[in-house]
Enzyme design. Structure first.
Site, PDB file in Angstrom:
ATOM      1  CB  SER A  47      -0.918   0.008   1.228  1.00 30.59           C
ATOM      2  OG  SER A  47      -0.164   0.330   2.375  1.00 30.59           O
ATOM      3  CB  CYS A  48       0.093   4.682  -1.096  1.00 27.16           C
ATOM      4  SG  CYS A  48      -0.214   4.051  -2.733  1.00 27.16           S
ATOM      5  CG  ASP A  49      -0.430   4.253   5.700  1.00 31.59           C
ATOM      6  OD1 ASP A  49      -1.502   4.866   5.859  1.00 31.59           O
ATOM      7  OD2 ASP A  49       0.476   4.225   6.539  1.00 31.59           O
ATOM      8  CB  SER A  50       4.780   6.030   5.601  1.00 31.48           C
ATOM      9  OG  SER A  50       3.992   6.709   6.538  1.00 31.48           O
ATOM     10  CG  ASN A 108      -3.717   1.960  -1.210  1.00 29.78           C
ATOM     11  OD1 ASN A 108      -2.522   2.135  -0.979  1.00 29.78           O
ATOM     12  ND2 ASN A 108      -4.379   2.765  -2.010  1.00 29.78           N
TER      13      ASN A 108
END
Ligand code: PLP
Length: 390
Positions: free
Chosen positions: A341-344, A380
């Protein structure tokens, strides 16, 4: 892409992997991968291993009954398997109750040990005939009086969780004085104060945690007796560990230890409830995942997988470290492993030494049967891995 992973001999498997997941489980996984058309990510569950765990747990503790904590993995096929082996279930919600109703689990086989339950759940549990509940507050007793009336209650006693990799104790449970008052209050309100429960924390790797817990439970048991409350059930909750990376004490040793502690402290006819979740399904599960990308950022080598924190590996945020088998014979390097996913937050682990895999190859993640897909979301747009029994 589908041709990758077909040749099982490309996987770099060593002795440690066999110790963690067992040779037979790994062989079954490789056989499934080489013959199946399923696209990763998916979770393979070794049914033979689940059966072995169900048969082993509780064996060394006299007068005990095992209730599988459904939240660890509520897959319906797993529940059917566990049910067919004759053990009970520990549940917290109407969702869990409804799956168990679907497979015909008897009311006597279901208990609810979540100390704070919704009204809706309580009504449905009453209608189903469930009669064992945990409490740790006056409000919860009042709710039970109003929604369930005649039922057995245990009080959840606070015990240290230091020996556990996934501590639970701050959210629930009360100290001795309050626990005693709650038992008295429950009796006054017409409920049946039946016993004591505690949870040493999940993935408990220190067997002495049970000494402290059982000493404290014994104190409460005696105090309740002096107030005229004769308790009969000791519910020791869950917490049995499985192996992720480091070795852990085996369940037989833990249970012999617990059995001696109980024998020395409690009346001989005390019934013992055990609520294992992780230990029943955890080491029976292997994620089959794919490497979807690699990158070098500053000094770090990053490896991106199609399973991450949001769609299966949530416990990595709490510090659970997994073991991996890669499809590569290249020299080992140090990796930061991340989800898709794009989450850190979606970073699974750091400083993991693995042979360098190519993008598109498979990666097996061991000991993933518990608290993985049951935690997962489709955040996501990444799918929750399908569970497949092998
Ligand atoms: C989660 C839970 C369990 C299971 O714990 P494990 O550590 O997975 O064995 C047992 N009892 C209660 C009340 C729980 O909340």
């Amino acid at each position: 892409m589908k041709t990758k992973g077909k040749n099982a001999s490309h996987f770099q498997i060593n002795k440690i992997h066999f110790e963690i997941a067992s040779k037979t489980t790994i062989k079954k996984v490789l056989k499934f991968i080489s013959s199946a058309e399923s696209e990763p990510p998916y979770l393979l569950m070794d049914t033979a291993k689940i059966k072995r765990k169900v048969r082993a747990i509780g064996k060394k503790i006299k007068n005990s009954k095992v209730f599988y904590a459904v939240k660890a993995n509520p897959d319906i096929e797993i529940l059917k398997l566990v049910h067919s082996l004759g053990i009970g279930f520990e549940i917290a919600s109407e969702g869990e109750l409804s799956i168990l109703a679907g497979i015909g689990a008897a009311k006597e086989h279901i208990i609810s040990s979540n100390p704070v339950k919704s009204y809706r759940f309580l009504s449905l549990a009453r209608d189903y005939g469930i009669s064992h509940f945990t409490i740790d507050s006056k409000d919860e007793i009042d709710k039970l009086v109003e929604y369930v009336r005649q039922c057995n209650i245990y009080v959840r006693l606070s015990v240290p969780n230091e020996g556990s990799e996934w501590p639970l104790s701050k959210k629930f449970a009360v100290e001795l004085d309050e626990a005693e008052e709650l038992l008295i209050y429950a009796r006054r309100k017409g409920l049946k104060p039946h016993g004591i429960t505690f949870h040493v924390g999940s993935q408990c790797t220190n067997i002495y945690s049970w000494n402290t817990a059982l000493d404290k439970a014994k104190t409460l048991w005696t105090r309740a007796g002096k107030r005229g409350i004769k308790l009969s059930i000791l519910n020791i909750g869950g917490g049995y560990p499985i192996r992720y990376t480091k070795n852990v004490v085996d369940i037989g040793t833990i249970e012999s230890h617990i059995d001696t502690l109980i024998y020395d402290r409690f009346p001989k006819n005390t019934r013992v409830f055990i609520e294992p979740g992780r230990a029943i399904v955890g080491d029976a599960g292997v994620f089959v995942s794919r490497v979807i990308g690699k990158a070098k950022r500053a000094d770090e080598q990053w490896l991106y997988l199609d399973v991450g924190v949001f769609n299966g590996l949530m416990e990595s945020l709490g510090g659970i470290k997994y073991s991996y088998i890669v499809e590569s014979s290249k020299p080992p390097r140090k990796w930061t492993i991340a989800g898709p996913s794009c989450d850190s937050f979606d970073v699974i682990d750091k400083d993991v030494i693995l042979p360098e895999p190519d993008v598109g190859t498979l990666i097996l993640i061991l000991s993933c049967g518990a608290y993985t897909v049951s935690y997962a979301s489709e955040f996501n747009g990444f799918s929750i891995p399908q569970t497949i029994l092998i």
